[in-house]
Design a protein around this motif. Structure first.
Motif, mmCIF file in Angstrom:
data_model
loop_
_atom_site.group_PDB
_atom_site.id
_atom_site.type_symbol
_atom_site.label_atom_id
_atom_site.label_comp_id
_atom_site.label_asym_id
_atom_site.label_seq_id
_atom_site.Cartn_x
_atom_site.Cartn_y
_atom_site.Cartn_z
ATOM 1 N N ALA A 72 45.305 23.234 69.128
ATOM 2 C CA ALA A 72 44.742 24.411 68.462
ATOM 3 C C ALA A 72 45.326 24.579 67.067
ATOM 4 N N TYR A 116 40.095 23.223 66.440
ATOM 5 C CA TYR A 116 41.043 22.352 67.124
ATOM 6 C C TYR A 116 41.276 21.114 66.261
ATOM 7 N N ILE A 148 42.631 31.270 66.539
ATOM 8 C CA ILE A 148 42.380 29.827 66.568
ATOM 9 C C ILE A 148 41.081 29.586 65.805
ATOM 10 N N ALA A 162 49.510 21.179 68.641
ATOM 11 C CA ALA A 162 49.010 22.428 68.054
ATOM 12 C C ALA A 162 49.587 22.622 66.650
ATOM 13 N N ASP A 204 40.357 33.103 70.141
ATOM 14 C CA ASP A 204 39.819 31.759 69.917
ATOM 15 C C ASP A 204 38.432 31.897 69.294
#
Length: 258
Positions: free
Chosen positions: A212, A242, A239, A175, A191
């Protein structure tokens, strides 16, 4: 059972060698070793306050928790300039500590991890390998209650500057937490790739998902299903995507630094 000074010293030595950990991953889940924290806590009762002054700098602390001493063969780079690693902390070979930084008792720092300037790694925090913890970031610690899970940063993560990761948050593998992000046990992460909030898990912990990329954002205050007319927003980590090759390239450390 009463914890003796001999038992305390034995456990502290195991922590410094990385043979004992406050928390470890078993079957894919992080588990806290409550007994280890109980031994650490006992050390505060077992030690008397003593003069640990060095030169012109006065220090007074429990005799059981002096500054940890390293040797060149430990393979840890502690760059001159005022860093302090407390007894009972583990730093793996290949890790780097830039000045000034502080690593507290029970903390674990994995191989190849960079602890940058003005970073604080709190008591019992678990930091994996090949991580960059950027300047002025705080990784929260916890000693009490003994059963409380510490903050955990898993392998390959990147933590930007001036971040605060607290209260048992888990940042999963790979992450990326951008500069200035604050995460606590009451933080709801949004997200943007799914349009949903990531709530606390069954253990009441905030988990930043694997890979993330988290940045600072905001959300409107909602009442009765509608945003307040004042337009006031609350802080909210977001977020945005990714991790991909472009992200990895932008946060990768030069091998020459190691």
């Amino acid at each position: 059972m009463e914890i003796t000074l001999e038992r305390f010293n034995e456990v502290i030595e195991g922590l410094e060698k990385g043979e004992i950990r406050v928390a470890e991953k078993k079957g894919g889940q992080w588990v806290v070793n409550k007994w280890v924290k109980e031994v650490i806590l006992a050390g505060f009762k077992l030690g008397a306050v003593t003069d640990m002054s060095q030169g012109q700098f006065p220090f007074f602390d429990k005799a059981t928790f002096p500054v940890r001493q390293f040797k060149a063969e430990d393979g840890v780079r502690i760059v001159p300039g005022g860093s302090s690693i407390r007894r009972g902390a583990y730093l793996a070979p290949g890790s780097i500590v830039m000045p000034p930084a502080y690593v507290n008792v029970g903390a674990y720092v994995g191989e190849g991890t960079m602890v940058d300037s003005h970073v604080t790694i709190g008591s019992c925090a678990q930091v994996g390998k090949h991580i960059h913890i950027s300047a002025s970031t705080q990784i929260g610690g916890v000693l009490e209650p003994a059963g409380a899970m510490p903050t955990i940063i898993e392998d390959g993560a990147f933590i930007g500057g001036n971040c605060g990761i607290y209260e048992g948050t888990i940042v999963q593998e790979g992450a990326v937490v951008a500069s200035g992000v604050i995460i606590t046990s009451s933080t709801a992460i949004f997200d943007a790739t799914t349009g949903e909030f990531i709530r606390r898990n069954a253990d009441g912990r905030v988990v930043v998902p694997r890979g993330a990329v988290v940045v600072s954002g905001s959300k409107p205050i909602i009442r009765g299903g509608k945003p307040l007319e004042s337009g006031v927003h609350l802080y909210c980590p977001v977020i945005v995507k990714y991790r991909d090759e472009k992200t990895s390239g932008s946060v990768q450390l030069e091998d020459l630094l190691r």
